[in-house]
Scaffold this motif. Structure first.
Motif, mmCIF file in Angstrom:
data_model
loop_
_atom_site.group_PDB
_atom_site.id
_atom_site.type_symbol
_atom_site.label_atom_id
_atom_site.label_comp_id
_atom_site.label_asym_id
_atom_site.label_seq_id
_atom_site.Cartn_x
_atom_site.Cartn_y
_atom_site.Cartn_z
ATOM 1 N N GLY A 56 0.876 -1.338 0.005
ATOM 2 C CA GLY A 56 0.029 0.117 -0.002
ATOM 3 C C GLY A 56 0.892 1.270 -0.037
ATOM 4 N N ALA A 57 0.260 2.320 -0.709
ATOM 5 C CA ALA A 57 1.294 3.686 -0.788
ATOM 6 C C ALA A 57 1.453 4.232 0.646
ATOM 7 C CB ALA A 57 0.402 4.588 -1.758
ATOM 8 N N PRO A 58 0.655 4.080 1.436
ATOM 9 C CA PRO A 58 1.007 4.530 2.967
ATOM 10 C C PRO A 58 1.948 4.020 3.619
ATOM 11 C CG PRO A 58 -1.456 4.341 2.772
ATOM 12 C CD PRO A 58 -0.879 3.642 1.556
ATOM 13 N N SER A 66 -10.191 3.565 6.622
ATOM 14 C CA SER A 66 -10.767 2.313 6.413
ATOM 15 C C SER A 66 -11.727 2.698 4.963
ATOM 16 C CB SER A 66 -11.627 1.604 7.550
ATOM 17 O OG SER A 66 -12.598 2.311 7.782
ATOM 18 N N GLY A 67 -11.822 1.216 4.442
ATOM 19 C CA GLY A 67 -12.849 1.415 2.893
ATOM 20 C C GLY A 67 -11.845 1.212 1.914
ATOM 21 N N ASN A 68 -10.700 1.913 1.978
ATOM 22 C CA ASN A 68 -9.835 1.824 0.794
ATOM 23 C C ASN A 68 -8.390 1.732 1.036
ATOM 24 O OD1 ASN A 68 -8.195 3.042 -1.425
ATOM 25 N ND2 ASN A 68 -10.159 3.726 -2.232
ATOM 26 N N ALA A 69 -7.708 0.760 0.476
ATOM 27 C CA ALA A 69 -6.451 0.520 0.932
ATOM 28 C C ALA A 69 -5.445 1.104 0.476
ATOM 29 C CB ALA A 69 -6.110 -1.046 0.396
ATOM 30 N N ASN A 70 -5.901 2.085 -0.637
ATOM 31 C CA ASN A 70 -4.886 2.872 -1.414
ATOM 32 C C ASN A 70 -3.629 2.107 -1.802
ATOM 33 O OD1 ASN A 70 -3.605 5.448 -2.471
ATOM 34 N ND2 ASN A 70 -3.106 6.070 -0.422
ATOM 35 N N THR A 71 -3.967 1.044 -2.533
ATOM 36 C CA THR A 71 -2.886 0.116 -3.085
ATOM 37 C C THR A 71 -3.074 0.135 -4.680
ATOM 38 O OG1 THR A 71 -2.732 -0.924 -0.723
ATOM 39 C CG2 THR A 71 -2.005 -2.000 -2.835
ATOM 40 N N ASN A 114 6.006 15.496 8.456
ATOM 41 C CA ASN A 114 6.868 14.395 8.579
ATOM 42 C C ASN A 114 6.723 13.494 9.831
ATOM 43 O OD1 ASN A 114 8.505 16.225 10.179
ATOM 44 N ND2 ASN A 114 10.260 16.208 8.735
ATOM 45 N N ASP A 115 6.054 14.114 10.948
ATOM 46 C CA ASP A 115 5.942 13.455 12.292
ATOM 47 C C ASP A 115 4.398 12.540 12.346
ATOM 48 O OD1 ASP A 115 8.234 14.356 13.597
ATOM 49 O OD2 ASP A 115 7.160 16.197 14.003
ATOM 50 N N MET A 116 4.078 12.403 11.079
ATOM 51 C CA MET A 116 2.651 11.659 10.891
ATOM 52 C C MET A 116 3.045 10.388 10.348
ATOM 53 S SD MET A 116 -0.004 13.538 11.569
ATOM 54 C CE MET A 116 -1.050 12.204 11.205
ATOM 55 N N ILE A 117 2.263 9.225 10.939
ATOM 56 C CA ILE A 117 2.015 8.007 10.340
ATOM 57 C C ILE A 117 0.649 7.662 9.797
ATOM 58 C CG2 ILE A 117 2.072 5.365 11.117
ATOM 59 C CD1 ILE A 117 3.892 6.345 13.321
ATOM 60 N N VAL A 118 1.017 7.238 8.557
ATOM 61 C CA VAL A 118 -0.391 7.129 7.636
ATOM 62 C C VAL A 118 -0.398 5.597 7.339
ATOM 63 C CG1 VAL A 118 -1.428 7.784 5.486
ATOM 64 C CG2 VAL A 118 0.319 9.268 6.625
ATOM 65 N N ALA A 119 -1.887 5.273 7.327
ATOM 66 C CA ALA A 119 -2.102 3.737 7.147
ATOM 67 C C ALA A 119 -3.458 3.788 6.422
ATOM 68 C CB ALA A 119 -2.054 3.029 8.349
ATOM 69 N N SER A 120 -3.686 2.655 5.701
ATOM 70 C CA SER A 120 -5.041 2.752 5.088
ATOM 71 C C SER A 120 -5.468 1.120 5.117
ATOM 72 C CB SER A 120 -5.096 3.336 3.382
ATOM 73 O OG SER A 120 -4.782 4.519 3.572
ATOM 74 N N THR A 121 -6.814 0.699 5.005
ATOM 75 C CA THR A 121 -7.261 -0.795 4.898
ATOM 76 C C THR A 121 -8.476 -0.662 3.953
ATOM 77 O OG1 THR A 121 -7.549 -2.533 6.103
ATOM 78 C CG2 THR A 121 -8.143 -0.520 7.041
ATOM 79 N N GLY A 122 -8.585 -1.583 3.337
ATOM 80 C CA GLY A 122 -10.082 -1.750 2.565
ATOM 81 C C GLY A 122 -9.732 -2.360 1.136
ATOM 82 N N VAL A 123 -10.396 -1.914 0.291
ATOM 83 C CA VAL A 123 -10.382 -2.801 -1.011
ATOM 84 C C VAL A 123 -9.131 -2.211 -1.943
ATOM 85 C CG1 VAL A 123 -11.580 -2.845 -3.355
ATOM 86 C CG2 VAL A 123 -12.965 -2.903 -1.061
ATOM 87 N N ILE A 124 -8.359 -3.136 -2.397
ATOM 88 C CA ILE A 124 -7.369 -2.925 -3.375
ATOM 89 C C ILE A 124 -7.738 -2.431 -4.688
ATOM 90 C CG2 ILE A 124 -5.322 -3.862 -4.251
ATOM 91 C CD1 ILE A 124 -5.326 -5.889 -1.866
ATOM 92 N N GLY A 125 -7.133 -1.421 -5.161
ATOM 93 C CA GLY A 125 -7.125 -1.029 -6.577
ATOM 94 C C GLY A 125 -7.979 -0.284 -6.882
#
Length: 402
Positions: free
Chosen positions: A52-54, A74-79, A104-115
């Motif tokens: 994933g991009a994050p 959530s809802g989109n993996a950003n992958t 640059n002090d941020m952590i980013v994450a995504s989860t969900g549908v790929i593509g």
């Protein structure tokens, strides 16, 4: 409400809201976790080559091993998106601006549908609302906002003492399907007010992940977005942990307890699952062999199917042990099934023994079942967690995008 999960340690706030990424307005889809001061931070990530991009942005931001906040959708993996990294950077920038900290002090994450392309608009429109709602009681909302097919929230917290100072730790996680980690879990975020050096934190997170999240398998699929992150802000004011020793061991045990609880919760909430499976391997010749055997058995589709059918088919367990990447003597293995309904020996010295099939069925019908494997050839142990494989798993994943 009270301080739970990631808000249990001193100095941490959290929130979760529905911003519009997910169509169902009753489901939260944007999460923020924030520390009042900069933290020592460490992450481990998926070993899937498609990531994933994050993850790229988080790796970049954590190059100095410091962070102050985490933003998750959530809802989109950003992958597999052409502009994925641009979107992830924008998520970090928007969140940082709302919090008054550096991007640059941020952590980013995504989860969900790929593509599927991720539209930044709903995040941009609601990020200030999310930040303004941060509170010490926001742990549950944050946990709800990272869920996808999860049926229940996964959080845990506890405390420990280092040199007379009470230290707190708490965590949240999401993961129900696409779980066969090769680093950590789908997503898990753990916070603590302990004071620990970045060097020691980066060391302990890998050690604990290998004994907990890396010992879980729901369906044999390693996700593109797996991430485990630990942030420690030092507000407990204990003498900083700078080397391996007693204080390091105390913190490692506390982190292990959180991670193990979350790992078990993911296995129990496996998509369509009816029971939690634990595979305990004892008296193995090496630690590596014990871990490989435990993971091989818990990941076996045939073993999982037998457990769903309450079938004491121990031959499938021996088969899974046999194709594990481990060095051992295959002639000395004992297998026992255990639950609250009792225990039954089904295999001795790698051969079948007479047992009561009806008793075995009753033992396997319970919500938690232990597959106990005695290798009888050493002193090493390992434990892994998983679930049964049911008709509902196929149903859930057959219409996942709808």
């Amino acid at each position: 409400m009270s301080q739970t999960g990631v808000c249990y340690p001193k100095g941490f706030l959290a929130n979760g809201i529905h911003c519009g990424i997910r169509k169902n307005k009753s489901k939260k889809d944007l999460c923020l976790i924030y520390s009042e001061n900069i933290c020592a931070a460490a992450s481990v990530y998926t070993q899937n080559k498609v990531k994933g991009a994050p993850i790229a942005i988080t790796k970049e931001n954590l190059s100095n091993h410091l962070a102050q906040a985490i933003v998750v959708n959530s809802g989109n993996a950003n992958t597999c998106n052409s502009n994925g990294e641009q979107i992830a950077r924008e998520m970090a920038k928007l969140s940082a601006n709302a919090l008054g900290i550096q991007a640059n002090d941020m952590i980013v994450a995504s989860t969900g549908v790929i593509g599927q392309k991720l539209d930044i608009t709903p995040i941009a429109n609601h990020i200030q609302e999310l930040a303004d709602g941060l509170s010490v009681e926001g742990g549950i909302a944050a946990c709800e906002a990272i869920m996808t097919t999860d049926t229940t929230i996964k959080e845990w917290h506890g405390s420990f003492v280092i040199d007379g100072k009470e230290c707190r730790i708490g965590g949240i996680a999401k993961g129900s399907g696409m779980i066969h980690p090769n680093m950590a879990t789908m997503l898990s975020f753990i916070t603590s007010d302990v004071d620990i050096s970045t060097e020691m934190l980066n060391l302990v997170i890998k050690e604990v992940a290998d004994e907990t999240f890396n010992m879980v398998s729901v369906d044999g699929d390693t996700s593109t977005n797996d991430m485990l992150t630990v942030m420690c802000n030092g507000q407990a004011e204990n003498p900083q942990i700078r080397e391996k020793g007693n204080n390091y061991a105390i913190f490692k045990e506390a982190l292990f307890r959180v991670a193990k609880h979350l790992a078990r919760a993911m296995a129990k909430d496996g998509e369509g699952a009816t029971k939690l499976l634990t595979c305990q391997v004892v008296n193995a010749p090496t630690k590596q062999a014990a871990k490989h055997i435990a993971k091989s058995v818990i990941a076996s589709s045939l073993v999982k199917s037998a457990m769903f059918g309450n079938d004491a088919n121990w031959g499938r367990i021996l088969c899974a042990i046999g194709y594990s990447d481990a060095d051992y003597d295959e002639t000395t293995i004992d297998v026992t099934f255990t639950s609250v309904a009792g225990s039954v020996d089904v295999c001795k010295q790698s051969q079948g023994v007479d047992f009561d099939e009806e008793q075995a069925t009753q033992i396997l019908k319970q919500e938690e079942v232990i597959i106990y494997i005695d290798m009888n050839q050493g002193k090493e142990t390992a434990e892994s967690w998983g679930c049964d494989l049911t008709y509902d798993y196929v149903k859930i994943n057959g219409d996942y995008r709808t």
